[in-house]
Design an enzyme around this catalytic site. Structure first.
Site, PDB file in Angstrom:
ATOM      1  N   THR A   7       0.840  -1.198   0.000  1.00  0.00           N
ATOM      2  CA  THR A   7       0.000   0.000   0.000  1.00  0.00           C
ATOM      3  C   THR A   7       0.875   1.248   0.000  1.00  0.00           C
ATOM      4  O   THR A   7       1.634   1.485   0.944  1.00  0.00           O
ATOM      5  CB  THR A   7      -0.916   0.011   1.243  1.00  0.00           C
ATOM      6  OG1 THR A   7      -1.790  -1.113   1.177  1.00  0.00           O
ATOM      7  CG2 THR A   7      -1.745   1.277   1.302  1.00  0.00           C
ATOM      8  N   ASN A   9       0.823   5.659  -0.868  1.00  0.00           N
ATOM      9  CA  ASN A   9      -0.132   6.734  -0.591  1.00  0.00           C
ATOM     10  C   ASN A   9      -1.136   6.924  -1.727  1.00  0.00           C
ATOM     11  O   ASN A   9      -2.223   7.444  -1.505  1.00  0.00           O
ATOM     12  CB  ASN A   9       0.608   8.038  -0.313  1.00  0.00           C
ATOM     13  CG  ASN A   9       1.155   8.067   1.100  1.00  0.00           C
ATOM     14  OD1 ASN A   9       0.399   8.238   2.054  1.00  0.00           O
ATOM     15  ND2 ASN A   9       2.448   7.849   1.246  1.00  0.00           N
ATOM     16  N   ASN A  11      -1.497   4.263  -4.628  1.00  0.00           N
ATOM     17  CA  ASN A  11      -1.988   2.971  -5.116  1.00  0.00           C
ATOM     18  C   ASN A  11      -1.601   1.811  -4.210  1.00  0.00           C
ATOM     19  O   ASN A  11      -0.594   1.879  -3.508  1.00  0.00           O
ATOM     20  CB  ASN A  11      -1.437   2.709  -6.524  1.00  0.00           C
ATOM     21  CG  ASN A  11      -2.080   3.603  -7.559  1.00  0.00           C
ATOM     22  OD1 ASN A  11      -3.296   3.727  -7.615  1.00  0.00           O
ATOM     23  ND2 ASN A  11      -1.264   4.274  -8.367  1.00  0.00           N
ATOM     24  N   THR A  12      -2.423   0.757  -4.289  1.00  0.00           N
ATOM     25  CA  THR A  12      -2.151  -0.473  -3.543  1.00  0.00           C
ATOM     26  C   THR A  12      -2.044  -1.623  -4.528  1.00  0.00           C
ATOM     27  O   THR A  12      -2.909  -1.788  -5.385  1.00  0.00           O
ATOM     28  CB  THR A  12      -3.277  -0.755  -2.527  1.00  0.00           C
ATOM     29  OG1 THR A  12      -3.333   0.322  -1.596  1.00  0.00           O
ATOM     30  CG2 THR A  12      -3.038  -2.056  -1.772  1.00  0.00           C
ATOM     31  N   PRO A 108       7.931   1.758   5.416  1.00  0.00           N
ATOM     32  CA  PRO A 108       8.030   0.325   5.147  1.00  0.00           C
ATOM     33  C   PRO A 108       8.355   0.015   3.689  1.00  0.00           C
ATOM     34  O   PRO A 108       9.074  -0.943   3.406  1.00  0.00           O
ATOM     35  CB  PRO A 108       6.660  -0.224   5.542  1.00  0.00           C
ATOM     36  CG  PRO A 108       5.777   0.947   5.709  1.00  0.00           C
ATOM     37  CD  PRO A 108       6.635   2.132   5.996  1.00  0.00           C
ATOM     38  N   ASP A 109       7.868   0.860   2.763  1.00  0.00           N
ATOM     39  CA  ASP A 109       8.187   0.617   1.344  1.00  0.00           C
ATOM     40  C   ASP A 109       9.695   0.734   1.093  1.00  0.00           C
ATOM     41  O   ASP A 109      10.255   0.023   0.260  1.00  0.00           O
ATOM     42  CB  ASP A 109       7.395   1.571   0.427  1.00  0.00           C
ATOM     43  CG  ASP A 109       7.540   3.047   0.776  1.00  0.00           C
ATOM     44  OD1 ASP A 109       7.925   3.365   1.922  1.00  0.00           O
ATOM     45  OD2 ASP A 109       7.264   3.888  -0.095  1.00  0.00           O
ATOM     46  N   ASP A 129      12.796   5.231  -6.121  1.00  0.00           N
ATOM     47  CA  ASP A 129      11.408   4.773  -6.301  1.00  0.00           C
ATOM     48  C   ASP A 129      10.529   5.977  -6.654  1.00  0.00           C
ATOM     49  O   ASP A 129      10.357   6.903  -5.848  1.00  0.00           O
ATOM     50  CB  ASP A 129      10.918   4.083  -5.019  1.00  0.00           C
ATOM     51  CG  ASP A 129       9.558   3.398  -5.209  1.00  0.00           C
ATOM     52  OD1 ASP A 129       8.787   3.800  -6.108  1.00  0.00           O
ATOM     53  OD2 ASP A 129       9.261   2.468  -4.445  1.00  0.00           O
ATOM     54  N   THR A 132       4.422   8.316  -5.000  1.00  0.00           N
ATOM     55  CA  THR A 132       3.827   9.581  -4.575  1.00  0.00           C
ATOM     56  C   THR A 132       4.942  10.552  -4.186  1.00  0.00           C
ATOM     57  O   THR A 132       4.880  11.753  -4.464  1.00  0.00           O
ATOM     58  CB  THR A 132       2.894   9.341  -3.372  1.00  0.00           C
ATOM     59  OG1 THR A 132       1.968   8.322  -3.733  1.00  0.00           O
ATOM     60  CG2 THR A 132       2.170  10.597  -2.981  1.00  0.00           C
TER      61      THR A 132
END
Ligand SMILES: Nc1ncnc2c1ncn2[C@@H]1O[C@H](COP(=O)(O)OP(=O)(O)OP(=O)(O)O)[C@@H](O)[C@H]1O
Ligand SMILES: CC(C)(CO)[C@@H](O)C(=O)NCCC(=O)O
Ligand SMILES: [K+]
Length: 259
Positions: A7, A9, A11-12, A108-109, A129, A132
């Site tokens: 998840t 901010n 898209n999941t 966490p990402d 990456d 967002t």
């Protein structure tokens, strides 16, 4: 089978894995209001539509939005009868502990990207990456996250410009042919595209100078290829890096007897 949930901010991503094999991957927008039952209806509709037979017995979650974790936990326990691993929580072990200021939290990402990139490319890395936010994660020689950089995301910048200036429309990012725009949209696209090429180049070059050892640059996120056209900003582009990190972390917890 393992269900990985990433998840962000905006898209999941849901991805189902059978050992090392990917079964299916789907993307939905991130909404804090969505309930466990809504996730299940959405997922089973796609499974049925694509005739995918999935026997999900394990779930791992990475969420940059704390509020969605509760409903995702309920989703895992109600429909798959399991306690999910949640990256960043103490009960989820990481292959390498981050080395950051005491009391700080790392997204966490970014922890997941670090684990994935170290698994695929070894240490001394910069992971870029394009989500967002555009994040730069530095991975040390031993695989630990040791810090990085957070910049506004590409679409976030364009949206901010549109929201702040009455005469500026909503535009999509693209690589403009020319730098000097001759209409509003072209000017905005040029500003964001070429500005970002500069942002990425300058940030990586300063990270490399500060780090002092040779580094490899790995990029992920839907917009990464757009910025790599002829500009040689990255050494590798890895589309499914974050999901791979969830598989790696899940495997690590299994090996440690923590599932
Ligand atoms: N060529 C393109 N032009 C415009 N938009 C694109 C292009 N390729 C991908 N995108 C969009 O860019 C976004 C980036 O996707 P990515 O998964 O990296 O981040 P995100 O999911 O939006 O962010 P977060 O992970 O923070 O939620 C996606 O919304 C995707 O649809
Ligand atoms: C920076 C984002 C928004 C990128 O998705 C996420 O990783 C996050 O919320 N991080 C928390 C702060 C940090 O990583 O230092
Ligand atoms: K992402």
């Amino acid at each position: 089978m393992l269900l990985c949930i990433d998840t962000g901010n905006t898209n999941t991503v849901f991805s189902i894995w059978d050992g090392e094999k990917s079964i299916a991957t789907w993307r939905t927008s991130t909404e804090t209001q969505r309930t466990a039952d809504q996730y299940y209806v959405w997922l089973t509709t796609l499974l049925n539509f694509q005739k995918v037979e999935a026997d999900i017995t394990e779930v791992i979650i990475s969420s940059t939005v704390p509020r969605v974790v509760f409903n995702l936990r309920v989703f895992a326990s109600r429909y798959f009868n399991c306690r999910p691993l949640v990256v960043g929580k103490p009960e989820c072990l990481l292959p390498h502990a981050p080395r950051v200021d005491v009391g700080t939290t790392v997204g966490p990402d970014r922890l997941v990207n670090t684990a994935a990139a170290f698994d695929r490319y070894g240490g001394d890395l910069v992971v870029v990456d394009f989500g967002t936010a555009t994040t730069f994660d530095v991975v040390a020689q031993d695989g630990a996250y040791v810090g990085g950089v957070i910049s506004p995301g590409v679409n976030t910048s364009l949206e901010a410009l549109h929201l702040a200036a009455a005469a500026l429309p909503h535009v999509d990012v693209t690589m403009p042919e020319k730098v000097i725009g001759t209409n509003t949209v072209a000017c905005m696209q040029s500003g964001v595209f070429w500005g970002y090429v500069g942002l990425v180049r300058e940030t990586c070059s300063r990270i490399k100078a500060e780090y002092t050892r040779p580094m490899t640059i790995v990029a992920t996120g839907g917009l990464a290829p757009l910025f790599n056209q002829g500009h040689k900003l990255f050494d590798y582009f890895d589309e499914d890096l974050t999901i791979h990190g969830l598989v790696v972390i899940h495997q690590y917890n299994k090996e440690q007897g923590n599932t």
